[in-house]
Design a protein around this motif. Structure first.
Motif, PDB file in Angstrom:
ATOM      1  N   ARG A 149       0.827  -1.465  -0.108  1.00  0.00           N
ATOM      2  CA  ARG A 149      -0.121   0.426  -0.076  1.00  0.00           C
ATOM      3  C   ARG A 149       0.715   0.976  -0.320  1.00  0.00           C
ATOM      4  N   THR A 150       0.030   2.127  -0.727  1.00  0.00           N
ATOM      5  CA  THR A 150       0.793   3.629  -0.890  1.00  0.00           C
ATOM      6  C   THR A 150       0.921   4.178   0.669  1.00  0.00           C
ATOM      7  N   LEU A 151       1.371   5.194   0.777  1.00  0.00           N
ATOM      8  CA  LEU A 151       1.631   6.519   1.942  1.00  0.00           C
ATOM      9  C   LEU A 151       0.289   6.798   1.650  1.00  0.00           C
ATOM     10  N   LEU A 152      -0.427   6.834   0.285  1.00  0.00           N
ATOM     11  CA  LEU A 152      -1.432   7.862   0.310  1.00  0.00           C
ATOM     12  C   LEU A 152      -3.085   6.696   0.787  1.00  0.00           C
ATOM     13  N   GLY A 153      -2.598   5.656   0.355  1.00  0.00           N
ATOM     14  CA  GLY A 153      -3.978   4.474   0.397  1.00  0.00           C
ATOM     15  C   GLY A 153      -3.807   4.038   1.528  1.00  0.00           C
ATOM     16  N   GLN A 159      -5.442   6.004   8.481  1.00  0.00           N
ATOM     17  CA  GLN A 159      -3.768   5.922   9.062  1.00  0.00           C
ATOM     18  C   GLN A 159      -3.488   7.248   8.327  1.00  0.00           C
ATOM     19  N   THR A 160      -2.468   7.127   9.841  1.00  0.00           N
ATOM     20  CA  THR A 160      -2.173   9.064  10.072  1.00  0.00           C
ATOM     21  C   THR A 160      -0.310   8.539   9.303  1.00  0.00           C
ATOM     22  N   VAL A 161      -0.404   9.288   8.645  1.00  0.00           N
ATOM     23  CA  VAL A 161       1.477   9.543   7.738  1.00  0.00           C
ATOM     24  C   VAL A 161       1.686   9.898   7.259  1.00  0.00           C
ATOM     25  N   ASP A 162       3.481  10.345   6.963  1.00  0.00           N
ATOM     26  CA  ASP A 162       4.291  11.350   6.478  1.00  0.00           C
ATOM     27  C   ASP A 162       4.025  11.936   4.842  1.00  0.00           C
ATOM     28  N   PRO A 163       3.514  12.875   4.979  1.00  0.00           N
ATOM     29  CA  PRO A 163       3.710  12.719   3.284  1.00  0.00           C
ATOM     30  C   PRO A 163       5.216  13.045   2.794  1.00  0.00           C
ATOM     31  N   THR A 227      -0.368  15.344   1.859  1.00  0.00           N
ATOM     32  CA  THR A 227      -0.686  13.747   1.251  1.00  0.00           C
ATOM     33  C   THR A 227      -1.688  13.123   0.438  1.00  0.00           C
ATOM     34  N   GLN A 228      -2.592  14.414   0.299  1.00  0.00           N
ATOM     35  CA  GLN A 228      -3.485  14.519  -1.070  1.00  0.00           C
ATOM     36  C   GLN A 228      -3.026  14.589  -2.055  1.00  0.00           C
ATOM     37  N   PHE A 229      -2.676  15.786  -1.703  1.00  0.00           N
ATOM     38  CA  PHE A 229      -1.792  16.584  -2.922  1.00  0.00           C
ATOM     39  C   PHE A 229      -0.513  16.164  -3.560  1.00  0.00           C
TER      40      PHE A 229
END
Length: 316
Positions: A149-153, A159-163, A227-229
């Protein structure tokens, strides 16, 4: 002698040829390609080679059976192949790119008359075909110590991720979208040489972020919006795919509304948990281009609405 692109777009003023535009596209994609090779390894070169060769040979073969001048030398098939390869996971089977290139050129582009007459973007259509037909391979982004899974996924799953690894490419993802910085560098080249205009990418980005802000309920969550961008191929789609001069509107207002439509649809699909929302948003918007152009065509200066003259008849 190079073929001027005015044979496709007679309303466009300029001296850039079709081949020249395609060369600039290939140059702008080069940073993402080089980073993909350095990050994922030499297998990326095989993906690029297979996709480019398949797209070029498919176009050449179809044109060879037509009583028309060959246009395969304009380089558009190479651009289609490179875009398709950059959207693939690095560990995808090599035959996948060949099948996608065959579909992109043989089904989406050439049956409608070739460059300038296809309604859908060929590279994106090829990716969509592969994604729907072989989701097992197209959703597997596992690489090294990274999972599938990617960070966006991970973000879309709650989940909370570092973009910021997505900016420099220290993560997994498709070959060409793993580093947002390399894509932005290529986008700057396209803008600097006037190959694309900022209207469509700006409309996509602004409408995308506004829709997320209104629908996500995250407030001003910087990590969420970053992260979305940076993820999901938003930058690749906004600068390299949505700006395709064949499948985007020719009117200025139309380009803005086209970008807004893509941005809103992408954000809505992301909010619904669909990581590949950008793909579907661009393809649906491609189909809407004729209607957008009809609604935004400029009115001739000084033209007045014709007045209907009615004759009065005497009552008997």
């Amino acid at each position: 002698m190079e073929k001027n692109y005015k044979w496709i777009f007679p309303h466009v003023k300029g001296t850039m040829t079709t081949a020249g535009m395609m060369r600039m596209m290939l140059l702008a994609l080069l940073p993402a390609e080089i980073f993909g090779v350095l990050h994922f390894g030499p297998r990326v070169l095989l993906h690029l080679l297979i996709c480019v060769v398949t797209c070029t040979l498919t176009e050449f073969t179809i044109e060879a059976f037509r009583d028309k001048p060959l246009t395969v030398a304009d380089g558009s098939a190479m651009v289609t192949g490179e875009l398709l390869a950059l959207m693939l996971p690095a560990n995808a089977p090599l035959w996948l790119g060949a099948l996608g290139g065959l579909f992109a050129v043989g089904v989406i582009k050439m049956p409608f008359g070739g460059l300038g007459k296809n309604r859908l973007n060929p590279a994106l259509s090829g990716y969509c075909f592969l994604f729907l037909a072989f989701p097992k391979y197209m959703k597997d982004y596992s690489f090294g110590s990274y999972g599938s899974r990617t960070l966006l996924g991970q973000l879309l799953s709650g989940q909370t991720v570092d973009p910021y690894p997505m900016l420099w490419g220290n993560t997994n993802g498709s070959i060409g979208t793993v580093s947002a910085a390399m894509l932005l560098l290529g986008a700057v080249l396209l803008l600097a040489f006037g190959i694309i205009h900022l209207r469509i990418p700006a409309a996509i980005g602004i409408s995308f972020l506004i829709t997320l802000f209104l629908g996500a309920g995250k407030g001003f969550d910087q990590l969420y919006f970053t992260t979305q961008f940076l993820g999901g191929g938003l930058i690749l789609g906004a600068f390299f795919v949505a700006t395709d001069c064949v499948t985007s509107p020719i009117t200025r207002k139309g380009q803005i509304w086209y970008g807004v439509l893509i941005g809103v649809m992408t954000a809505a699909l992301r909010l619904a948990g669909i990581e590949e929302g950008m793909v579907y948003a661009i393809l649906v918007s491609n189909l809407c281009v004729p209607f957008i152009e009809q609604l935004t065509v400029p009115k001739p200066f000084g033209r007045r609405k014709p007045v209907q003259v009615t004759q009065n008849r005497r009552q008997p």
